[in-house]
Design an enzyme around this catalytic site. Structure first.
Site, PDB file in Angstrom:
ATOM      1  N   GLY A  14      43.985  -9.425   7.312  1.00 42.15           N
ATOM      2  CA  GLY A  14      42.879  -8.989   6.387  1.00 42.15           C
ATOM      3  C   GLY A  14      42.158  -7.545   7.187  1.00 42.15           C
ATOM      4  O   GLY A  14      42.731  -7.280   7.755  1.00 42.15           O
ATOM      5  N   GLN A  15      41.914  -6.595   6.598  1.00 42.44           N
ATOM      6  CA  GLN A  15      41.573  -4.947   7.061  1.00 42.44           C
ATOM      7  C   GLN A  15      40.943  -5.360   7.696  1.00 42.44           C
ATOM      8  O   GLN A  15      40.622  -4.626   9.825  1.00 42.44           O
ATOM      9  CB  GLN A  15      40.040  -4.716   6.490  1.00 42.44           C
ATOM     10  CG  GLN A  15      41.095  -4.230   4.977  1.00 42.44           C
ATOM     11  CD  GLN A  15      40.928  -2.963   4.362  1.00 42.44           C
ATOM     12  OE1 GLN A  15      40.548  -1.582   5.323  1.00 42.44           O
ATOM     13  NE2 GLN A  15      40.578  -2.471   3.061  1.00 42.44           N
ATOM     14  N   HIS A 187      21.897 -11.800   8.992  1.00 38.43           N
ATOM     15  CA  HIS A 187      23.105 -10.849   9.095  1.00 38.43           C
ATOM     16  C   HIS A 187      22.946 -10.270   6.971  1.00 38.43           C
ATOM     17  O   HIS A 187      23.921 -10.625   6.555  1.00 38.43           O
ATOM     18  CB  HIS A 187      24.154 -10.839   8.878  1.00 38.43           C
ATOM     19  CG  HIS A 187      24.945  -9.920   9.208  1.00 38.43           C
ATOM     20  ND1 HIS A 187      24.918  -8.326   9.466  1.00 38.43           N
ATOM     21  CD2 HIS A 187      26.374  -9.822   8.589  1.00 38.43           C
ATOM     22  CE1 HIS A 187      25.832  -7.465   8.876  1.00 38.43           C
ATOM     23  NE2 HIS A 187      27.012  -8.826   7.941  1.00 38.43           N
TER      24      HIS A 187
END
Length: 328
Positions: A14-15, A187
């Protein structure tokens, strides 16, 4: 003597994974005296892309990178690892309720928790990046009963770094001038970026930035909603900054914290600051000789107490939702 560490990274193609792996392999998390094995986990359809990432890692000829394992099997990925960086998570899609996201990710993190429990090294530490990271961490922790609860962490360092950056810009100072910038709680958009205890060049931030309206009505919402703002501007979620914060976090968890500073990470509350036992809540922490401890003597004004309550209430709701789903 040279040290060696085995690190599992999930969602490795993934990124965030792409932004993370090259820096991990170059020694930016564990230091230039530590060689690294990377255990890279991906879902089956992403394995061809992951093999391309592995080719690039090989082509960098990193002196510290010893071995790589590529797999879609969590048992193989977590076998004998000292660190598990849980980056991969199902993204929230249009029309998806938060509880749907909790359910989808819950099954992923429950399975990974079990695989870590059964296969990882005895000293394993688990760091969760994939969102909703506090509750994903809670799920993994509750599915790994043989691993001490104080070895589980979730990332709020990205929020801390965002907050430091904004305070530095407003005050017209360099980033290292800003210290003790604490993120409390989840978060998410309920997090409490606590400027009251931050310092700028050794002075309280509120003495340097006297614009209280900006601090309360601009700064806090900007930090709480920065992730959404990045998605809106970039068309994709924070990747490089998230990877950077993960590296910062691992470094801080391992290395002794400077005497005049602290760092934020979410960990098992153990009843601190009135937070329910077992919730994963972000606190100000310090590391001394490899031991992570929460700074416990911080007092909050009425505003701070209200903000703590808001983020705690959200974390309780998330816990109750995954409990109802049978994930913990």
């Amino acid at each position: 003597m040279a040290k060696h560490v085995k690190v599992a990274v999930t969602g490795a193609a993934g990124q965030i994974g792409y932004a993370l792996l090259f820096r991990l392999a170059s020694g930016q998390a564990f230091g230039l005296d530590t060689t690294v094995d990377l255990h890279l986990l991906e879902i089956e359809p992403a394995l061809p892309a992951l093999k391309g990432v592995v080719m690039e890692l090989e082509d960098c000829a990193f002196p510290l990178l010893r071995n790589m394992v590529v797999t879609s099997d969590p048992r193989v990925a977590f076998n004998d690892v000292n660190w598990a960086l849980l980056v991969g998570a199902a993204p929230r899609k249009a029309g998806m309720e938060r509880k749907d996201l909790l359910e989808k990710n819950g099954s992923i993190f429950a399975g990974q928790g079990k695989a870590i429990n059964e296969n990882a090294a005895s000293d394993v530490r688990i760091f969760v990046v994939g969102n909703p990271c506090n509750t994903n961490c809670l799920i993994a922790m509750n599915n790994a009963p043989d691993i001490p609860k104080d070895r589980f962490y979730a990332m709020t360092r990205l929020d801390q770094n965002r907050a430091i950056g904004q305070l530095a810009l407003k005050a017209g100072v360099d980033v290292p001038s800003v210290k003790n910038m604490i993120i409390w709680g989840n978060h998410s958009s309920t997090q409490y970026p606590d400027f009251y205890h931050a310092t700028i060049d050794g002075k309280p931030a509120t003495e340097v930035i006297r614009d209280k309206n900006w601090l309360l009505n601009d700064f806090i919402p900007v930090i709480q909603q920065r992730g959404a703002a990045v998605i809106k501007a970039r068309g994709a979620s924070s990747a490089a900054s998230a990877a950077n914060a993960a590296l910062d976090s691992v470094w801080s968890l391992i290395n002794t914290t400077p005497a005049d500073d602290n760092y934020s990470v979410a960990l098992c509350a153990q009843g601190r600051y009135g937070v329910d036992e077992g919730l994963i809540f972000s606190f100000p922490c310090r590391t001394e000789n490899g031991v992570v401890s929460v700074i416990e003597e911080i007092e909050h004004n009425e505003f701070g107490q209200q903000k703590l309550k808001e983020t705690l209430d959200e974390l309780r709701e998330e816990r109750d939702a995954v409990e109802a789903l049978g994930l913990i």
